[in-house]
Each structure stands twice: as C-alpha cells, then as structure tokens.
Scaffold this active site. Structure first.
Site, PDB file in Angstrom:
ATOM      1  N   ASN A 200      11.225  19.064  30.500  1.00  0.00           N
ATOM      2  CA  ASN A 200      11.738  18.731  31.831  1.00  0.00           C
ATOM      3  C   ASN A 200      10.498  18.588  32.710  1.00  0.00           C
ATOM      4  OD1 ASN A 200      14.415  18.932  31.054  1.00  0.00           O
ATOM      5  ND2 ASN A 200      14.558  21.101  31.600  1.00  0.00           N
ATOM      6  N   GLU A 283      20.076  15.625  30.663  1.00  0.00           N
ATOM      7  CA  GLU A 283      20.074  16.710  31.646  1.00  0.00           C
ATOM      8  C   GLU A 283      19.281  16.340  32.902  1.00  0.00           C
ATOM      9  OE1 GLU A 283      18.795  20.169  29.352  1.00  0.00           O
ATOM     10  OE2 GLU A 283      20.837  20.486  28.664  1.00  0.00           O
ATOM     11  N   ASP A 362      23.203  23.151  20.602  1.00  0.00           N
ATOM     12  CA  ASP A 362      22.045  23.616  21.358  1.00  0.00           C
ATOM     13  C   ASP A 362      21.541  24.972  20.875  1.00  0.00           C
ATOM     14  OD1 ASP A 362      20.102  23.666  23.228  1.00  0.00           O
ATOM     15  OD2 ASP A 362      21.421  23.727  24.978  1.00  0.00           O
ATOM     16  N   GLU A 384      13.774  20.011  15.142  1.00  0.00           N
ATOM     17  CA  GLU A 384      13.357  20.854  16.270  1.00  0.00           C
ATOM     18  C   GLU A 384      14.045  22.207  16.186  1.00  0.00           C
ATOM     19  OE1 GLU A 384      12.919  19.136  20.333  1.00  0.00           O
ATOM     20  OE2 GLU A 384      14.072  20.862  21.013  1.00  0.00           O
ATOM     21  N   GLU A 390      16.325  31.718  23.348  1.00  0.00           N
ATOM     22  CA  GLU A 390      17.253  31.421  24.446  1.00  0.00           C
ATOM     23  C   GLU A 390      18.656  31.955  24.173  1.00  0.00           C
ATOM     24  OE1 GLU A 390      17.540  27.264  25.332  1.00  0.00           O
ATOM     25  OE2 GLU A 390      19.111  27.553  26.840  1.00  0.00           O
ATOM     26  N   GLU A 511      24.535  37.801  15.482  1.00  0.00           N
ATOM     27  CA  GLU A 511      25.710  36.923  15.379  1.00  0.00           C
ATOM     28  C   GLU A 511      26.979  37.767  15.354  1.00  0.00           C
ATOM     29  OE1 GLU A 511      25.651  34.509  11.864  1.00  0.00           O
ATOM     30  OE2 GLU A 511      27.454  33.394  12.421  1.00  0.00           O
TER      31      GLU A 511
END
Ligand code: GCW
Length: 683
Positions: A200, A283, A362, A384, A390, A511
């Site tokens: 970004n 985004e 994501d 990736e 995150e 998880e």
C-alpha cells in the site's frame, strides 16, 4: 535529510549468536577472491585476506575464483549447482564452493548450521561432498513498512514487532546497523530479495522511487554484502503523483516513457536493483482498471521499463472488490483472483511474475490453496506467504507456521504437480520459474519478532523456500541448534524437546480455538486481532460465515453455490464440490451445513465447535508446562529477557485463547440452541 534514530537496545542475535560461529572462527580459514559477499564471509570468520589455503581447515570461495582443485586443497572440484553451493569435507579440511559470491556466503552459513545441528544430534558430518541448490530462484521477504507513520496502520502495516528497521520519523534511518544484522540473518536462511516498503504505497513512500533514491541506494548497499537484492513497491499512479502527467494509462506512450526514465534513474543508483512490486486495483490502490486496461497491460508496461536493466515486475494477484454489499450473495471474494487473472494466462511478459497468496481469501489459518496456481501454466508465478502473523496470533500467540507452509508447497494442485514445482517453473506450460515471497514479521523490537519464538517462522520461511522437502521438525531443530548454540550440551538436550512441545502443534492449536472448519475470519475488524464472530458479517469486505439458527458455512459448490469449487482442476473440484468428500477441516469454506451435520470424527459440527475450542485451550497447559520445565536454565541456556518475553506472551495467549473459546462457544449456543453435550460452561 536523515535522522539518527538508533535506539540503544541490546538486540537478540537470533539464529546467529557468536556461539554458533565460534567453532568456525577457531579454525585457520581462507576466503578466496573478493567482492561484497566474500568480504563479508572473510569478516565473519576473522580470516585475513592473505591467509593461505595450504594450511586452512576451512576454505570459502566462488567457483569462478578457483583456478585449480589444488588451489583449494582438493584433488577434484565438484559440480557446483546454479545458485547453490558445494561443501566438500576431506580428512583435514572443509571447502565451501559457491556458484558465485552470494552463494559462497550462504554456503558458509550452511556450514555454521551443520556444525550446530551436529552438536544437537550428536552426529557429525563425515567426509564427502554435499551439493545444495535452491528450489526457488526468487526467495523474497516483503516489508509492509511505511516511511511515515500511517494514521491508521502505523509504521508497519500488520506489524507486531515495533517500528520499522528501515524508517523512523518519516525518513530512512541514518544508522542501518539493524538492517545489516537483518540482512545477515536472512542470508543465513537463503533469502535473496527484500521488498523494502509497503505494497500500500502512500504519498511519502511513493517518493522513494524518485527523490528518495539516495536513501534506497544506502539500503541496497547494506543488503549487497549479503547477496540480497532489493525491490520497491511502487504506486501505479506514479506518473501522475510524481511525474506531473495527467494520466497513468499504461498504453499512453508518455506514461511508458516516464516509467522507463524512472527505471533508468533507479538502476543508475542501484545497479543490482530487483524490480517493482505492485498492488494494483486492490483495496483502494490505483491500477490499470481506471483506464479500461487489463492487468497484463499494466504489468507489461512496467516490465518494458525494467527489461533493459534485467529487472522484474512482481505483480500481485490479490485483487477483489473490497466494497461488496453483504446482501449480494453472488459475489464471492474467493473467486476474484482467478476470475481476474486466469483469462490472462500467456499474456504477461517473461519479466513479470504474478505473486499469488496461498489461499483465495487472505492468509487465514485454514484455506484451500489458491486455484490460480494451477490455472496459469504459461505465466511465471510466485507463491505469497505471510510470516507476519496477521491472522495467526499476531506474534502474541505461538504459531509455528512451517507445517502449514510445507503443506501448501507440497500440495498437488492438479493431482500431479506440487505447488513448489509449479512456482519453480515446472507448471507444464513452459513458463519459467517465479518463486516464493512472504510478508516479513520483523520490526525494531529487541527480539526482532515480538514473540521470540516467532523468529522460527522467519527462519523457516527461508529454509523452505530453499528446500520445501525439509520437514518442519527438522527446520525447528536447526533453529533451536543455532539459537541456543551457546547452551551447554545437556541443557540443549532439554531445550530441544521443550520447544518441540511448545511449537510443533501450535498452528493446529491456534486453529482449534479460533474460527472453525475453514470458515475463517471472526476477528475484530480493523486490527484483525482477537475474536469478534460477527465482526465482518455485515461488512463490505466479502468475508462472511453465514451462521444462522440452523447452520453455518459458505456454499462455494458449483451446483448450488458460488462456483468457486469449479475453479480447481480435478480431482480437487470434485473433492471440494461434495459435502461427502470435502475434507472436514475445509468443510465450512466450501459448504453451508446444518449444525447437526456429522463429521468424520462422529461429532456434529456444533459439538465439534464446542469441544475443539475447549480442548485447544486445555492444550495450552502442556505448552506452559513445557516452557516452565526450563525455568532452571533461565540465565544460562535461556537468556533472562528471552524467558520474560516468552512468559509474558504465553500469559497473553492464554487470555486471548480463553476469550476466543468463550465467545465462539457462547455464540453458537445462542445461535443454535443446541446444548453442549460435554456440559462445559457456556455463557
Ligand atoms: O490481509 C490484508 C491486510 C492488508 C494488506 C492486504 C494485502 C497491505 O489486512 O493490511 O495490505 O492484505 O495483502 O495487500
């Protein structure tokens, strides 16, 4: 203008403590040739430039600097693999031969690793030759670092380790010592490229490409000594933002000319510059769609600018509608990357690499692999990954990601080819290799990664990008052997099983108490940390679980749902299509099922949700006990500050896990009215 914002903290040496290098530094050594990486190798060993190979027990060289086998004390030279190294052990010496200077340096770190691992396992490497070649040519870490502190995202977007090691106070740091230490750590894992700013790209960061080039060159100079190339994230709107043009249309010749001269200037400052990393039309980032052009038009125009210099465009496939109406049940974010990119297969230039997130959504703790990876055999692809946690505990929870990454890399997407082989250029359509990239988890924190144990994720990324057939357990052993190289033998023998207990199953445990059965998210909007079951349920971000009183999950079948399952090749399209064959751990990703649906375990979905949230939290007891079992080693094998930080994080993890457990269990009790058969408390 630069500031000197060096903070006087003792930085933890991570996996390269002096104790790991000491056994090699004690040997008489010789490093042949010169160049940034060979000079680094020489400095690492404390070898003098004039040291003779005749009496050296350790010799490091790039093959091109080796005249004859005798000049390195061998009778015969091995075939050094491209980009890799050979380690030859004879009765009286170890010879490291790299394909080039950077490879020789990586080979030296490989010897450091082998020596440490030998100490852990008690098995010393015997005489012979070991050849090591990187599986992936691109092994890159992406930093989502902002130069200026962003009002919402802070200095490092999704960073959980303090500020940036590159930037402070709106400038590139004057003191790049931490960057050098980081480059050294990365070189020891095999990483060979770093993207130094956030995808970004905000106004200040866009200018790195133009008036920031002097500072960019300083960063590149540091990485060069460790064989690491740098990339810049660029704004697709740069010709408008920085160049004063009224358009950024990729088919406008003035725009193309602006980029060509921008690239010329970058390469004048950084001759070994890697290229551009681009997040476009995603985004809120600008992109070719504004001009009615395709992503191939956009990427190829940038590729043309970089081509004369040998540079590469890393173009991200993370493109979706982030302003979706939650009422719209036909739009499925999981489909977006495939829908945008698969039709473009074969139209990207050969210095474009399409960088694809491992999952279609994501970076969730459980997702299927992205079908884009199987759909573009004529396109160079890179996988990736996200080292920064995150959605996997934000470096407050222990979550050793290597087992998951290994699974992704080894996954046979079309039933035959593994993801690792596809991105390594064996996708069957003739496209050359791309590689593997991941978002870094590093900041200016004293332990680099917030949670000291999260260092193992950074280490494991580089190692698995080099060789995806390594087991997660072996990689963890390497990390333990190096990180605790200073520990006495018997202490090391205790640290090892304790850390395996804490880390081996940590991702599954995470998880277990968070979003169930592949449904994803349920996180607090914005921060993405901590539970909020309905946090994103009525949001524009396309991440829904659709729980109602009767059931939960997203129907992504072709027969009755969004059709996402149909984006996979066989056999996965059939496997995922049917509730009967869909693996339970992905059930709610692909299907909306009643709470009473019975899983392979014999439990209903809702009882599984109740039980596994509670079981996973109970499992933390074993983790805490394992760490506690090392208490008498604190101050010796385990540094005091390291222990204090791990304890603080384990406490925080428990509190957060309890919150997850209680919110998720109570939510489903309230939603479904189905009692928890275990009789545990719900609220
Ligand atoms: O996971 C999302 C993050 C964004 C990030 C985006 C991306 C850099 O929440 O913060 O933006 O992915 O990958 O581009």
């Amino acid at each position: 203008m630069t500031h000197d914002n060096a903070v006087a903290v003792t930085v933890h040496p991570a996996w390269l403590p002096d104790a790991a290098l000491a056994p090699l530094r004690e040997l008489p050594s010789a490093v042949l040739g010169s160049g940034p990486c060979l000079d680094t190798a020489r400095a690492e060993l404390g070898a003098s430039p004039s040291a003779s190979t005749a009496d050296a027990a350790l010799v490091v060289a790039a093959v091109s600097d080796v005249g004859s086998p005798a000049s390195v004390g061998l009778t015969q030279l091995p075939e050094v693999p491209a980009g890799g190294h050979a380690i030859v052990r004879t009765a009286d010496r170890t010879v490291v031969l790299g394909a080039d200077g950077p490879a020789a340096l990586r080979g030296l770190y490989a010897v450091v690793r082998e020596v440490a691992v030998a100490r852990l396992s008690g098995v010393a490497p015997g005489p012979g030759t070991v050849l090591s070649a990187p599986e992936q040519p691109l092994r890159m870490l992406d930093h989502w670092d902002n130069v200026a502190v962003h009002p919402v995202m802070g200095q490092v977007e999704r960073g959980y380790s303090g500020g940036s090691i590159f930037y402070a106070d709106g400038e590139v740091r004057a003191d790049l010592t931490r960057v050098r230490d980081y480059a050294r750590l990365l070189a020891a894992t095999g990483v060979e490229a770093v993207g130094i700013n956030n995808v970004n790209v905000h106004a200040r960061e866009a200018r790195l490409l133009t008036d920031g080039l002097g500072d960019v060159a300083r960063i590149a100079d540091v990485f060069r000594g460790y064989g690491i190339r740098i990339f810049l994230s660029v704004s697709f709107a740069s010709p408008r933002l920085l160049g004063g043009l009224d358009s950024a249309d990729p088919l406008d010749p003035d725009v193309a000319a602006w980029w060509a001269s921008a690239a010329d200037r970058v390469y004048a400052a950084v001759p070994d510059f890697g290229g551009f990393l681009v997040k476009a039309d995603s985004e809120g980032q600008p992109g070719p769609f504004a001009y009615g052009r395709s992503h191939a038009d956009g990427a190829n125009m940038l590729a043309a600018a970089l081509r004369p210099h040998g540079g590469t465009v890393l173009w991200r496939a993370f493109v979706y509608n982030h302003r979706q109406d939650w009422r719209d049940r036909r739009t499925d974010r999981a489909r977006a990357a495939y829908d945008h990119f698969a039709p473009l297969d074969g139209t990207f230039d050969d210095n474009v690499v399409l960088q694809v997130k491992h999952g279609p959504m994501d970076f969730q703790v459980r997702e299927p692999l992205s079908p884009v990876l199987a759909a573009m055999p004529r396109t160079r692809l890179a996988l990736e990954l996200q080292v920064t946690q995150e959605y996997t505990g934000q470096q407050r929870h222990v979550c050793y990601l290597a087992p998951a990454w290994r699974e992704y890399l080894g996954f046979r997407l079309d039933g035959a080819r593994s993801v690792a082989s596809i991105v390594a250029g064996a996708g069957g359509g003739g496209a050359p290799a791309g590689g593997v990239a991941a978002v870094s988890n590093v900041g200016d924190d004293e332990f680099w990664t917030g949670h000291p144990l999260a260092q193992a994720n950074l280490y494991a990324f580089g190692r698995l990008a080099w060789d995806s057939t390594l087991t997660a357990e072996d990689v963890l052993d390497e990390w333990i052997a190096l990180t605790f190289a200073g520990a006495a033998g018997p202490d090391l023998a205790r640290v090892r099983p304790a850390l395996h207990e804490v880390m081996d199953g940590s991702c599954q445990r995470y998880e277990g108490y968070t979003a169930p059965l592949g449904v994803g998210f349920m996180v607090t909007p914005g921060t993405h940390g901590g539970p909020s079951v309905d946090g994103y349920e009525y949001s524009p971000w396309g991440t829904y679980h659709f729980a109602d009183r009767d059931g939960i999950g997203v129907d992504r079948s072709s027969a009755t749902g969004t059709g996402f399952a149909g984006q996979f090749p066989s056999p996965w399209r059939e496997t995922y299509e049917s509730v009967e064959t869909c693996p339970d751990e992905l059930l709610l990703f692909f299907h909306h099922v009643p709470y009473s649906h019975v899983l392979g375990s014999g439990k209903t979905v809702v009882q599984h949700i109740y039980d596994s949230r509670a079981d996973a939290v109970e499992g933390l007891g074993g983790v805490e006990a394992a760490w506690e079992s090392l208490a008498d080693l604190v101050g010796s094998a385990v540094p005091v500050a390291f222990d204090a930080r791990v304890r603080e994080r384990l406490d925080g993890q428990r509190a957060s896990a309890v919150e997850w457990r209680d919110q998720v269990r109570s939510y489903f009790w309230r939603k479904s009215g189905v009692k928890d058969a275990s009789g545990r408390v719900v609220y």
